[in-house]
Design a protein around this motif. Structure first.
Motif, PDB file in Angstrom:
ATOM      1  N   GLY A  21     -50.737  24.757 -74.113  1.00 19.07           N
ATOM      2  CA  GLY A  21     -51.820  24.035 -74.795  1.00 19.07           C
ATOM      3  C   GLY A  21     -52.985  23.770 -73.872  1.00 19.07           C
ATOM      4  N   GLU A  22     -52.767  23.673 -72.585  1.00 17.64           N
ATOM      5  CA  GLU A  22     -53.814  23.368 -71.631  1.00 17.64           C
ATOM      6  C   GLU A  22     -53.901  24.465 -70.565  1.00 17.64           C
ATOM      7  N   GLN A  23     -55.127  24.681 -70.126  1.00 16.00           N
ATOM      8  CA  GLN A  23     -55.389  25.625 -69.031  1.00 16.00           C
ATOM      9  C   GLN A  23     -54.814  27.020 -69.342  1.00 16.00           C
ATOM     10  N   CYS A  24     -55.100  27.497 -70.558  1.00 21.88           N
ATOM     11  CA  CYS A  24     -54.653  28.857 -70.934  1.00 21.88           C
ATOM     12  C   CYS A  24     -55.738  29.484 -71.793  1.00 21.88           C
ATOM     13  N   PRO A  25     -56.825  29.993 -71.165  1.00 16.79           N
ATOM     14  CA  PRO A  25     -57.894  30.597 -71.989  1.00 16.79           C
ATOM     15  C   PRO A  25     -57.453  31.871 -72.695  1.00 16.79           C
ATOM     16  N   LEU A  26     -56.482  32.570 -72.163  1.00 18.17           N
ATOM     17  CA  LEU A  26     -56.036  33.804 -72.799  1.00 18.17           C
ATOM     18  C   LEU A  26     -55.198  33.541 -74.046  1.00 18.17           C
ATOM     19  N   CYS A  27     -54.640  32.375 -74.147  1.00 14.07           N
ATOM     20  CA  CYS A  27     -53.798  32.087 -75.307  1.00 14.07           C
ATOM     21  C   CYS A  27     -54.630  32.081 -76.592  1.00 14.07           C
ATOM     22  N   GLU A  28     -55.850  31.580 -76.530  1.00 14.94           N
ATOM     23  CA  GLU A  28     -56.702  31.563 -77.715  1.00 14.94           C
ATOM     24  C   GLU A  28     -57.091  32.976 -78.139  1.00 14.94           C
ATOM     25  N   GLN A  29     -57.266  33.886 -77.159  1.00 15.85           N
ATOM     26  CA  GLN A  29     -57.579  35.267 -77.508  1.00 15.85           C
ATOM     27  C   GLN A  29     -56.392  35.950 -78.168  1.00 15.85           C
ATOM     28  N   ALA A  30     -55.174  35.625 -77.765  1.00 15.97           N
ATOM     29  CA  ALA A  30     -53.985  36.217 -78.369  1.00 15.97           C
ATOM     30  C   ALA A  30     -53.812  35.769 -79.811  1.00 15.97           C
ATOM     31  N   VAL A  31     -54.327  34.611 -80.132  1.00 17.92           N
ATOM     32  CA  VAL A  31     -54.173  34.107 -81.498  1.00 17.92           C
ATOM     33  C   VAL A  31     -54.867  35.022 -82.487  1.00 17.92           C
ATOM     34  N   THR A  32     -56.028  35.546 -82.116  1.00 14.05           N
ATOM     35  CA  THR A  32     -56.761  36.428 -83.028  1.00 14.05           C
ATOM     36  C   THR A  32     -55.973  37.690 -83.340  1.00 14.05           C
ATOM     37  N   ALA A  33     -55.382  38.319 -82.330  1.00  9.22           N
ATOM     38  CA  ALA A  33     -54.596  39.534 -82.552  1.00  9.22           C
ATOM     39  C   ALA A  33     -53.339  39.236 -83.360  1.00  9.22           C
ATOM     40  N   LEU A  34     -52.692  38.137 -83.081  1.00  6.68           N
ATOM     41  CA  LEU A  34     -51.476  37.781 -83.828  1.00  6.68           C
ATOM     42  C   LEU A  34     -51.794  37.496 -85.296  1.00  6.68           C
ATOM     43  N   ALA A  35     -52.922  36.852 -85.536  1.00  3.97           N
ATOM     44  CA  ALA A  35     -53.293  36.562 -86.918  1.00  3.97           C
ATOM     45  C   ALA A  35     -53.530  37.843 -87.702  1.00  3.97           C
ATOM     46  N   ALA A  36     -54.129  38.876 -87.036  1.00 10.33           N
ATOM     47  CA  ALA A  36     -54.352  40.147 -87.722  1.00 10.33           C
ATOM     48  C   ALA A  36     -53.023  40.826 -88.047  1.00 10.33           C
ATOM     49  N   GLU A  47     -50.216  39.352 -88.513  1.00  4.43           N
ATOM     50  CA  GLU A  47     -49.500  38.525 -89.492  1.00  4.43           C
ATOM     51  C   GLU A  47     -50.035  38.762 -90.894  1.00  4.43           C
ATOM     52  N   HIS A  48     -51.354  38.830 -91.023  1.00  5.41           N
ATOM     53  CA  HIS A  48     -51.934  38.954 -92.353  1.00  5.41           C
ATOM     54  C   HIS A  48     -51.964  40.397 -92.851  1.00  5.41           C
ATOM     55  N   ARG A  49     -52.064  41.380 -91.956  1.00 14.01           N
ATOM     56  CA  ARG A  49     -52.198  42.769 -92.417  1.00 14.01           C
ATOM     57  C   ARG A  49     -50.849  43.429 -92.649  1.00 14.01           C
ATOM     58  N   TYR A  50     -49.898  43.139 -91.794  1.00 11.49           N
ATOM     59  CA  TYR A  50     -48.612  43.842 -91.907  1.00 11.49           C
ATOM     60  C   TYR A  50     -47.467  42.925 -92.309  1.00 11.49           C
ATOM     61  N   GLY A  51     -47.704  41.600 -92.310  1.00  9.64           N
ATOM     62  CA  GLY A  51     -46.671  40.687 -92.777  1.00  9.64           C
ATOM     63  C   GLY A  51     -45.710  40.243 -91.698  1.00  9.64           C
ATOM     64  N   PHE A  52     -46.111  40.285 -90.410  1.00 13.04           N
ATOM     65  CA  PHE A  52     -45.217  39.810 -89.354  1.00 13.04           C
ATOM     66  C   PHE A  52     -45.044  38.297 -89.419  1.00 13.04           C
ATOM     67  N   THR A  53     -43.895  37.811 -89.052  1.00 11.70           N
ATOM     68  CA  THR A  53     -43.627  36.389 -88.919  1.00 11.70           C
ATOM     69  C   THR A  53     -43.820  35.993 -87.469  1.00 11.70           C
ATOM     70  N   VAL A  54     -44.728  35.033 -87.210  1.00 10.78           N
ATOM     71  CA  VAL A  54     -45.028  34.589 -85.860  1.00 10.78           C
ATOM     72  C   VAL A  54     -44.309  33.280 -85.604  1.00 10.78           C
ATOM     73  N   ILE A  55     -43.559  33.202 -84.503  1.00 16.01           N
ATOM     74  CA  ILE A  55     -42.827  31.994 -84.116  1.00 16.01           C
ATOM     75  C   ILE A  55     -43.510  31.444 -82.862  1.00 16.01           C
TER      76      ILE A  55
END
Length: 244
Positions: free
Chosen positions: A195-210, A212-220
């Motif tokens: 949650g803190e001091q991880c700028p790359l984590c926010e960038q990974a969220v965009t790819a995971l959301a794509a 999840e929504h395009r192919y139906g993956f479940t993100v844990i």
């Protein structure tokens, strides 16, 4: 002779004596035994040795015993050893070959650096030119062979023209989407973040959301430090308990 059997013993003896005298007066070559032939026990040998009288019952001379074969082994013939040939000098690589250039080129370069005379520098660059010419011929010949072999030609597997490459890319994209949807129905994605001091984590969220929504993956989502993402994505996260 047959008519001698009718004569009296005295006449018979005189006749045989006369015959013996006649044979004794004959030339020696007529009565002499031929060399190499042993005389018989009776007959002609009687007249040659008449002083001994009748010797019908004399035993023939015993043959001389043959010498026993020697049991000593025959001495082996020892032949003198052949003269040793001088060792042939080790054969090096053929002049002008790649192995020869690989061996000679460093030596020529070192000689040109240590003593930069015209001859040393020319020898080094001539050897380098020979290697470059070989490389150029190899490259040109390789292109000809690959162009004529459908299993080696990369253009036949993935053409370089825009229309053909776009068609292949579209077909490959459709197959990839089908495969990803099939995987999404059987697997999920575990997302570890801080949650803190991880700028790359926010960038990974965009790819995971794509995904999840395009192919139906479940993100844990799993938080490593127990804090949520600054953007508020995936608020229902879990705190890591050693799974990472």
């Amino acid at each position: 002779m047959p008519h001698l059997r009718h004569l009296c013993p005295i006449a018979l003896a005189m006749a045989m004596t006369g015959q013996a005298l006649a044979e004794d007066s004959a030339p020696p070559s007529a009565n002499a035994a031929k060399p190499g032939h042993s005389p018989a026990l009776a007959g002609e040998s009687f007249y040659q040795d008449k002083e001994r009288g009748w010797f019908w019952y004399e035993e023939p001379p015993e043959p001389l015993p043959e010498p026993a074969p020697s049991t000593d082994p025959a001495p082996e013939k020892t032949e003198p050893p052949p003269p040793e040939a001088a060792p042939a000098p080790p054969a090096g690589p053929a002049p002008g070959s790649v192995a020869w250039i690989r061996e000679v080129l460093p030596k020529l370069r070192e000689a040109a650096i240590d003593k930069p005379s015209d001859e040393n520098i020319q020898a080094y660059y001539y050897a380098q030119r020979l290697m470059m010419d070989k490389s150029e011929r190899f490259s040109r010949r390789s292109m000809e062979v690959i162009r004529n072999d459908p299993f080696l030609d990369e253009d036949l597997r993935y053409p370089a023209s825009n229309a053909a490459s776009d068609a292949l890319a579209s077909a490959a994209g459709r197959q990839k989407e089908t495969l990803l949807k099939m995987i999404a129905g059987n697997a999920g994605i575990v997302f570890f973040f801080k949650g803190e001091q991880c700028p790359l984590c926010e960038q990974a969220v965009t790819a995971l959301a794509a995904l999840e929504h395009r192919y139906g993956f479940t993100v844990i989502p799993v938080s490593l430090d127990g804090k949520p993402l600054p953007s508020g994505a995936y608020p229902t996260y879990q705190t890591d308990t050693g799974l990472a």
